[in-house]
Design a protein around this motif. Structure first.
Motif, PDB file in Angstrom:
ATOM      1  N   LEU A 259     -56.153  17.408 -11.843  1.00 49.76           N
ATOM      2  CA  LEU A 259     -56.232  16.074 -11.238  1.00 49.76           C
ATOM      3  C   LEU A 259     -57.021  15.120 -12.132  1.00 49.76           C
ATOM      4  CD1 LEU A 259     -56.917  17.150  -7.544  1.00 49.76           C
ATOM      5  CD2 LEU A 259     -54.752  16.379  -8.523  1.00 49.76           C
ATOM      6  N   LEU A 260     -58.038  15.651 -12.793  1.00 55.27           N
ATOM      7  CA  LEU A 260     -58.803  14.837 -13.723  1.00 55.27           C
ATOM      8  C   LEU A 260     -57.933  14.355 -14.878  1.00 55.27           C
ATOM      9  CD1 LEU A 260     -61.681  13.839 -14.551  1.00 55.27           C
ATOM     10  CD2 LEU A 260     -61.847  15.927 -15.897  1.00 55.27           C
ATOM     11  N   ALA A 261     -57.080  15.251 -15.397  1.00 57.94           N
ATOM     12  CA  ALA A 261     -56.163  14.868 -16.469  1.00 57.94           C
ATOM     13  C   ALA A 261     -55.166  13.820 -15.983  1.00 57.94           C
ATOM     14  CB  ALA A 261     -55.420  16.099 -16.992  1.00 57.94           C
ATOM     15  N   ASN A 262     -54.738  13.941 -14.732  1.00 58.20           N
ATOM     16  CA  ASN A 262     -53.818  12.945 -14.177  1.00 58.20           C
ATOM     17  C   ASN A 262     -54.508  11.590 -14.018  1.00 58.20           C
ATOM     18  OD1 ASN A 262     -51.156  12.386 -13.150  1.00 58.20           O
ATOM     19  ND2 ASN A 262     -52.071  12.222 -11.121  1.00 58.20           N
ATOM     20  N   LEU A 263     -55.778  11.608 -13.631  1.00 63.99           N
ATOM     21  CA  LEU A 263     -56.551  10.369 -13.576  1.00 63.99           C
ATOM     22  C   LEU A 263     -56.655   9.752 -14.962  1.00 63.99           C
ATOM     23  CD1 LEU A 263     -58.466   8.317 -12.225  1.00 63.99           C
ATOM     24  CD2 LEU A 263     -60.324   9.945 -12.625  1.00 63.99           C
ATOM     25  N   ALA A 264     -56.906  10.577 -15.960  1.00 63.54           N
ATOM     26  CA  ALA A 264     -56.971  10.078 -17.332  1.00 63.54           C
ATOM     27  C   ALA A 264     -55.631   9.494 -17.773  1.00 63.54           C
ATOM     28  CB  ALA A 264     -57.399  11.203 -18.277  1.00 63.54           C
ATOM     29  N   ALA A 265     -54.515  10.112 -17.332  1.00 64.33           N
ATOM     30  CA  ALA A 265     -53.192   9.589 -17.681  1.00 64.33           C
ATOM     31  C   ALA A 265     -52.962   8.216 -17.054  1.00 64.33           C
ATOM     32  CB  ALA A 265     -52.111  10.568 -17.223  1.00 64.33           C
ATOM     33  N   SER A 266     -53.383   8.044 -15.807  1.00 66.07           N
ATOM     34  CA  SER A 266     -53.222   6.744 -15.152  1.00 66.07           C
ATOM     35  C   SER A 266     -54.113   5.692 -15.807  1.00 66.07           C
ATOM     36  CB  SER A 266     -53.547   6.861 -13.657  1.00 66.07           C
ATOM     37  OG  SER A 266     -54.883   7.271 -13.456  1.00 66.07           O
ATOM     38  N   ASP A 267     -55.318   6.079 -16.208  1.00 64.61           N
ATOM     39  CA  ASP A 267     -56.191   5.143 -16.907  1.00 64.61           C
ATOM     40  C   ASP A 267     -55.665   4.826 -18.310  1.00 64.61           C
ATOM     41  OD1 ASP A 267     -57.933   4.936 -14.764  1.00 64.61           O
ATOM     42  OD2 ASP A 267     -59.164   6.601 -15.422  1.00 64.61           O
ATOM     43  N   PHE A 268     -55.023   5.802 -18.935  1.00 62.12           N
ATOM     44  CA  PHE A 268     -54.373   5.575 -20.229  1.00 62.12           C
ATOM     45  C   PHE A 268     -53.271   4.520 -20.079  1.00 62.12           C
ATOM     46  CE2 PHE A 268     -51.413   6.421 -23.662  1.00 62.12           C
ATOM     47  CZ  PHE A 268     -52.234   6.687 -24.746  1.00 62.12           C
ATOM     48  N   LEU A 269     -52.490   4.637 -19.007  1.00 61.90           N
ATOM     49  CA  LEU A 269     -51.447   3.641 -18.734  1.00 61.90           C
ATOM     50  C   LEU A 269     -52.060   2.279 -18.448  1.00 61.90           C
ATOM     51  CD1 LEU A 269     -48.481   2.907 -18.241  1.00 61.90           C
ATOM     52  CD2 LEU A 269     -48.751   3.688 -15.876  1.00 61.90           C
ATOM     53  N   ALA A 270     -53.223   2.264 -17.794  1.00 60.32           N
ATOM     54  CA  ALA A 270     -53.905   0.993 -17.532  1.00 60.32           C
ATOM     55  C   ALA A 270     -54.286   0.303 -18.835  1.00 60.32           C
ATOM     56  CB  ALA A 270     -55.144   1.238 -16.671  1.00 60.32           C
ATOM     57  N   GLY A 271     -54.727   1.083 -19.832  1.00 55.96           N
ATOM     58  CA  GLY A 271     -55.045   0.494 -21.132  1.00 55.96           C
ATOM     59  C   GLY A 271     -53.829  -0.121 -21.789  1.00 55.96           C
ATOM     60  N   ILE A 272     -52.685   0.574 -21.728  1.00 53.25           N
ATOM     61  CA  ILE A 272     -51.437   0.039 -22.286  1.00 53.25           C
ATOM     62  C   ILE A 272     -51.015  -1.221 -21.538  1.00 53.25           C
ATOM     63  CG2 ILE A 272     -48.979   0.513 -22.632  1.00 53.25           C
ATOM     64  CD1 ILE A 272     -49.710   3.452 -23.009  1.00 53.25           C
ATOM     65  N   ALA A 273     -51.108  -1.185 -20.205  1.00 51.13           N
ATOM     66  CA  ALA A 273     -50.696  -2.323 -19.384  1.00 51.13           C
ATOM     67  C   ALA A 273     -51.554  -3.551 -19.677  1.00 51.13           C
ATOM     68  CB  ALA A 273     -50.781  -1.949 -17.903  1.00 51.13           C
ATOM     69  N   TYR A 274     -52.845  -3.327 -19.896  1.00 50.93           N
ATOM     70  CA  TYR A 274     -53.725  -4.459 -20.147  1.00 50.93           C
ATOM     71  C   TYR A 274     -53.481  -5.060 -21.529  1.00 50.93           C
ATOM     72  CZ  TYR A 274     -57.892  -7.353 -19.808  1.00 50.93           C
ATOM     73  OH  TYR A 274     -58.750  -8.423 -19.748  1.00 50.93           O
ATOM     74  N   VAL A 275     -53.177  -4.217 -22.518  1.00 54.91           N
ATOM     75  CA  VAL A 275     -52.808  -4.734 -23.844  1.00 54.91           C
ATOM     76  C   VAL A 275     -51.545  -5.595 -23.733  1.00 54.91           C
ATOM     77  CG1 VAL A 275     -51.962  -4.094 -26.126  1.00 54.91           C
ATOM     78  CG2 VAL A 275     -53.912  -2.893 -25.150  1.00 54.91           C
ATOM     79  N   TYR A 276     -50.556  -5.079 -22.997  1.00 50.78           N
ATOM     80  CA  TYR A 276     -49.309  -5.832 -22.808  1.00 50.78           C
ATOM     81  C   TYR A 276     -49.581  -7.150 -22.090  1.00 50.78           C
ATOM     82  CZ  TYR A 276     -44.400  -6.661 -21.619  1.00 50.78           C
ATOM     83  OH  TYR A 276     -43.145  -7.204 -21.499  1.00 50.78           O
ATOM     84  N   LEU A 277     -50.497  -7.132 -21.116  1.00 52.71           N
ATOM     85  CA  LEU A 277     -50.840  -8.345 -20.384  1.00 52.71           C
ATOM     86  C   LEU A 277     -51.513  -9.369 -21.293  1.00 52.71           C
ATOM     87  CD1 LEU A 277     -51.311  -9.931 -17.695  1.00 52.71           C
ATOM     88  CD2 LEU A 277     -53.453  -8.673 -17.480  1.00 52.71           C
ATOM     89  N   MET A 278     -52.465  -8.904 -22.117  1.00 48.82           N
ATOM     90  CA  MET A 278     -53.217  -9.833 -22.967  1.00 48.82           C
ATOM     91  C   MET A 278     -52.316 -10.582 -23.943  1.00 48.82           C
ATOM     92  SD  MET A 278     -56.804  -8.058 -24.022  1.00 48.82           S
ATOM     93  CE  MET A 278     -55.968  -6.687 -24.802  1.00 48.82           C
ATOM     94  N   PHE A 279     -51.324  -9.877 -24.495  1.00 51.70           N
ATOM     95  CA  PHE A 279     -50.476 -10.504 -25.506  1.00 51.70           C
ATOM     96  C   PHE A 279     -49.226 -11.141 -24.890  1.00 51.70           C
ATOM     97  CE2 PHE A 279     -53.095  -7.610 -27.954  1.00 51.70           C
ATOM     98  CZ  PHE A 279     -53.462  -8.420 -29.023  1.00 51.70           C
ATOM     99  N   ASN A 280     -49.188 -11.206 -23.572  1.00 53.47           N
ATOM    100  CA  ASN A 280     -48.131 -11.943 -22.869  1.00 53.47           C
ATOM    101  C   ASN A 280     -48.744 -12.878 -21.847  1.00 53.47           C
ATOM    102  OD1 ASN A 280     -45.207 -10.816 -23.553  1.00 53.47           O
ATOM    103  ND2 ASN A 280     -46.622  -9.081 -23.573  1.00 53.47           N
ATOM    104  N   THR A 281     -49.837 -13.506 -22.235  1.00 53.18           N
ATOM    105  CA  THR A 281     -50.497 -14.470 -21.367  1.00 53.18           C
ATOM    106  C   THR A 281     -50.647 -15.792 -22.115  1.00 53.18           C
ATOM    107  OG1 THR A 281     -52.367 -14.711 -19.841  1.00 53.18           O
ATOM    108  CG2 THR A 281     -52.861 -13.918 -22.060  1.00 53.18           C
TER     109      THR A 281
END
Length: 354
Positions: A68-90
């Motif tokens: 479950l900890l690894a799955n939490l890390a995977a979701s947080d990893f996706l959050a990092g990707i999503a935020y990068v995509y957000l920053m360069f599309n704002t």
């Protein structure tokens, strides 16, 4: 037919920003946010990737909590990707986005943040089961853990896809949100209220764990000779629980409250000024989670350090290999090199004898 003609599926996002509230960025401010945000996102990606790698490589982590900890890390990893995509599309770029592009941008962020929250809830439930049985690890089978992980992602993807499936304001601009100009205010109420409910459930679970551990520790202290090994785990658990609760409250509650106020159409709340810092605060939780759940675990931290050491050693070996593969010098190429010295010959003969 008239209803379909009133929908605005083909408009760019600038049309909706002008309708719900301007969201212009100063160019210098935008560059600063992109640079600082990119560095922070690199930390999110690297730290969470190291947690996943640690769980995979160390057999001592092949237990439900660490899955479950690894799955939490995977979701947080996706959050990092999503935020990068957000920053360069704002900024001005966001005003040129199509409706579909905006749904993808916000959907990635909503899925990742929902998955992080859902994973925190599942971890809280797993910790509750293990602590109530006074065990380090729960008795959840791998099959049940996999089902929980699939359920977490299914719910998160659904939460992120709901606006694009029809719960939006493309056909009724009067109900559009200020923070998300093509999202319906009713959806913001639903999303923020449901997350606040999950937050309250987590608080209740951790408070139950806290009271139980405190009571159990008092009993052990009164009826044992003060064994450190029996007291250490409850004390560390209490500290971890308090850190998790404190960080979660700081990172999530302000943003959820502002989303709820926007959904309730609060005209005097000036939610647009709070949009950027509160979004950053929510994403900050994805960078803090690996520190809380990994650094507190000595075995996890040791495994991560060993992985970093292996990566460093591999890099040095690659550099050494490249250095040893240098082309021959001009003297050697011409065939005019001097014969080896007697000392080198003797060394070679000694190696052959050996």
């Amino acid at each position: 037919m008239l209803f379909n003609q009133s929908c605005h599926y083909n408009q760019v996002m600038g049309f909706f920003y002008n309708n719900s509230g301007d969201d212009k960025w100063d160019k210098g401010q935008l560059i600063l946010v992109q640079v600082v945000g990119s560095l922070f996102c690199c930390f999110i990606l690297v730290s969470n990737a190291m947690v996943i790698a640690a769980v995979i490589t160390n057999k001592r982590f092949h237990y439900p909590f660490y899955y479950l900890l690894a799955n939490l890390a995977a979701s947080d990893f996706l959050a990092g990707i999503a935020y990068v995509y957000l920053m360069f599309n704002t900024g001005e770029v966001s005003r040129q986005l199509t409706v579909k592009g905006y749904f993808i941008r916000q959907g990635l962020l909503d899925v990742s943040l929902s998955a992080s929250l859902a994973n925190l809830l599942v971890i809280a439930l797993e910790r509750n089961i293990s602590v109530m049985n006074w065990k380090v690890h729960s008795n959840l089978t791998k099959r049940r853990v996999i089902l929980l992980i699939v359920l977490v992602w299914a719910i998160s993807i659904l939460m992120g896809a709901v606006p694009s499936m029809g719960w939006n304001c493309l056909c009724n601009l009067s109900v559009c949100s200020q923070l998300a100009p093509i999202f319906s205010r009713s959806y913001l109420i639903f999303w923020s209220a449901s997350n606040l409910v999950v937050f309250l459930v987590m608080v209740a679970i951790y408070m139950r764990i806290y009271t139980y551990v405190k009571r159990k520790t008092a009993v052990l202290t009164a009826h044992t000779s003060g064994s450190i090994s029996r007291k250490r785990t409850p004390i560390k658990l209490i500290k971890t629980v308090m850190v998790v609760l404190g960080v979660f409250v700081i990172c999530w509650t302000p943003g959820l409250v502002v989303l709820l106020l926007d959904g309730l159409d609060c005209k005097s709340c000036n939610v647009m000024k709070l949009k950027r810092p509160l979004l950053l605060l929510a994403v900050l939780n994805s960078g803090i989670n690996p520190c809380i759940y990994s650094y507190k675990d000595e075995e996890m931290w040791t495994t991560i350090k060993n992985l970093l050491r292996c990566i460093g050693n591999g890099t040095r070996r690659q550099r050494s290999t490249k250095a040893n593969a240098r082309p021959l010098s001009s003297v050697q190429d011409t065939g005019n090199s001097q014969p080896p010295s007697e000392e080198i010959k003797n060394d070679d003969q000694g190696m052959l004898k050996t």
